[in-house]
Each structure stands twice: as C-alpha cells, then as structure tokens.
Scaffold this motif. Structure first.
Motif, PDB file in Angstrom:
ATOM      1  N   TYR A 195      -0.719   8.948   6.148  1.00 30.77           N
ATOM      2  CA  TYR A 195      -0.823   7.491   6.115  1.00 30.77           C
ATOM      3  C   TYR A 195      -0.423   6.995   4.739  1.00 30.77           C
ATOM      4  O   TYR A 195      -0.697   7.657   3.735  1.00 30.77           O
ATOM      5  N   GLY A 196       0.212   5.813   4.691  1.00 26.02           N
ATOM      6  CA  GLY A 196       0.697   5.307   3.420  1.00 26.02           C
ATOM      7  C   GLY A 196       0.282   3.876   3.137  1.00 26.02           C
ATOM      8  O   GLY A 196       0.368   3.009   4.014  1.00 26.02           O
ATOM      9  N   LEU A 197      -0.156   3.631   1.912  1.00 24.64           N
ATOM     10  CA  LEU A 197      -0.482   2.287   1.440  1.00 24.64           C
ATOM     11  C   LEU A 197       0.788   1.681   0.854  1.00 24.64           C
ATOM     12  O   LEU A 197       1.291   2.141  -0.173  1.00 24.64           O
ATOM     13  N   ILE A 198       1.316   0.657   1.542  1.00 28.59           N
ATOM     14  CA  ILE A 198       2.557   0.007   1.120  1.00 28.59           C
ATOM     15  C   ILE A 198       2.210  -1.363   0.552  1.00 28.59           C
ATOM     16  O   ILE A 198       1.632  -2.202   1.246  1.00 28.59           O
ATOM     17  N   ARG A 199       2.571  -1.566  -0.712  1.00 30.53           N
ATOM     18  CA  ARG A 199       2.347  -2.853  -1.382  1.00 30.53           C
ATOM     19  C   ARG A 199       3.688  -3.532  -1.619  1.00 30.53           C
ATOM     20  O   ARG A 199       4.694  -2.888  -1.876  1.00 30.53           O
ATOM     21  N   TRP A 200       3.644  -4.856  -1.559  1.00 33.55           N
ATOM     22  CA  TRP A 200       4.801  -5.684  -1.892  1.00 33.55           C
ATOM     23  C   TRP A 200       4.261  -6.883  -2.648  1.00 33.55           C
ATOM     24  O   TRP A 200       3.619  -7.748  -2.060  1.00 33.55           O
ATOM     25  N   ILE A 256      -3.888  12.762   5.193  1.00 28.67           N
ATOM     26  CA  ILE A 256      -3.222  12.954   3.903  1.00 28.67           C
ATOM     27  C   ILE A 256      -2.713  11.565   3.535  1.00 28.67           C
ATOM     28  O   ILE A 256      -1.933  10.968   4.279  1.00 28.67           O
ATOM     29  N   LEU A 257      -3.183  11.045   2.396  1.00 29.07           N
ATOM     30  CA  LEU A 257      -2.971   9.637   2.060  1.00 29.07           C
ATOM     31  C   LEU A 257      -2.017   9.485   0.884  1.00 29.07           C
ATOM     32  O   LEU A 257      -2.162  10.153  -0.143  1.00 29.07           O
ATOM     33  N   TYR A 258      -1.066   8.588   1.045  1.00 26.01           N
ATOM     34  CA  TYR A 258       0.009   8.389   0.079  1.00 26.01           C
ATOM     35  C   TYR A 258       0.058   6.939  -0.404  1.00 26.01           C
ATOM     36  O   TYR A 258      -0.289   6.014   0.331  1.00 26.01           O
ATOM     37  N   ASP A 259       0.549   6.764  -1.623  1.00 27.90           N
ATOM     38  CA  ASP A 259       0.977   5.454  -2.111  1.00 27.90           C
ATOM     39  C   ASP A 259       2.471   5.371  -1.830  1.00 27.90           C
ATOM     40  O   ASP A 259       3.207   6.345  -2.039  1.00 27.90           O
ATOM     41  N   VAL A 260       2.919   4.222  -1.350  1.00 26.48           N
ATOM     42  CA  VAL A 260       4.312   4.055  -0.944  1.00 26.48           C
ATOM     43  C   VAL A 260       4.912   2.876  -1.704  1.00 26.48           C
ATOM     44  O   VAL A 260       4.343   1.794  -1.726  1.00 26.48           O
TER      45      VAL A 260
END
Length: 143
Positions: A10-15, A91-95
């Motif tokens: 899973y990914g945390l996507i910031r804009w 498994i956690l990601y920054d995107v």
C-alpha cells in the motif's frame, strides 16, 4: 470461525497538501477509505505489485516508491453470514509523483475490482472519513 492471512502492498500518495485515497468496494473494509494498493500476485516483487496496483486503481504510472514500514492487524467481519478473521499484513510505502500533471487525471470511477474510485483529500477532510488501519497509520501514525 474462518481465518485468513492477506499480504498486501500500500502506498501513501501526496500531492501538495492532499492525500489520495481509494473508496473500498468490497471485503473487510467495504465502505472505508484506503491507500492505493493490494495483493501481490504469485512470484511478484512487492514494489512491482505496488506500481501495478497504483496504476489499476488510480491510473497513475509515473511514481517513485520508498518503503517506510510493515504493519499488521486482525480484522473481524462477516462474509456471506459467516464470521471471519483476517490477519492483514501490509508493506507500506511513501509514494512521490514524478509529474504534477498526472495528479489531476486520477481514475475516479470504479475499477471493477476492489475500488469504487479514488479522490484527493485535504487533511481537514480526512479527519471526517472512515479509514482503514493502514491508511490511519500512514497518515496519522496510528492504527
């Protein structure tokens, strides 16, 4: 009671000041807002799986991912009238988006699988949403 183990990425996507979340269509988190991501296919590398899931659920293709952590939780729910326990490992990601241009063109419609569509949310909006444990952990530092 049936028990299942599920491993996902899973990914945390910031804009800017916004975060991209997916509205869950089914499963133990139906109706909740989650990070883009999902199950690994057999033999698939986690990072490859995350890129595939992000593209399927959001349409975003030009992203850079960095692993942050791994978490797990046990979810109790009812599936077809039968109580279930799901041991969910993520498994956690920054995107990071490589291009701001694509952020405005995310997929907002259902993907025919697990997502009812994605949306960008400001932090003040996120406080009002029902979040999955992994989304809550990545955004607020708690499950």
């Amino acid at each position: 009671m049936n028990q299942h183990t599920h491993l996902g990425v899973y990914g945390l996507i910031r804009w800017g000041d916004k975060i991209l979340l997916i509205h869950k269509a089914r499963g133990a988190y139906k109706g909740y807002w989650d990070l883009p991501g999902g199950r690994l296919e057999f033999g698939e590398q986690p990072e490859t799986a995350l890129h595939r899931e992000i593209e399927e659920e959001t349409g975003l293709t030009d992203v850079q991912v960095t692993i942050r952590t791994a978490e797990s939780t046990v979810v109790h729910w009812v599936y077809q009238g039968t109580p279930e326990e799901l041991y969910h490992i993520g498994i956690l990601y920054d995107v990071q988006l490589k291009s701001d241009k694509q952020a405005s063109e995310i997929r907002k419609e259902p993907d025919g699988e697990d997502s009812l569509g994605g949306a960008w949310f400001a932090m003040e909006q996120i406080h009002q949403l029902s979040l999955t444990p992994f989304a809550s952990h990545m955004i607020f530092g708690r499950s």
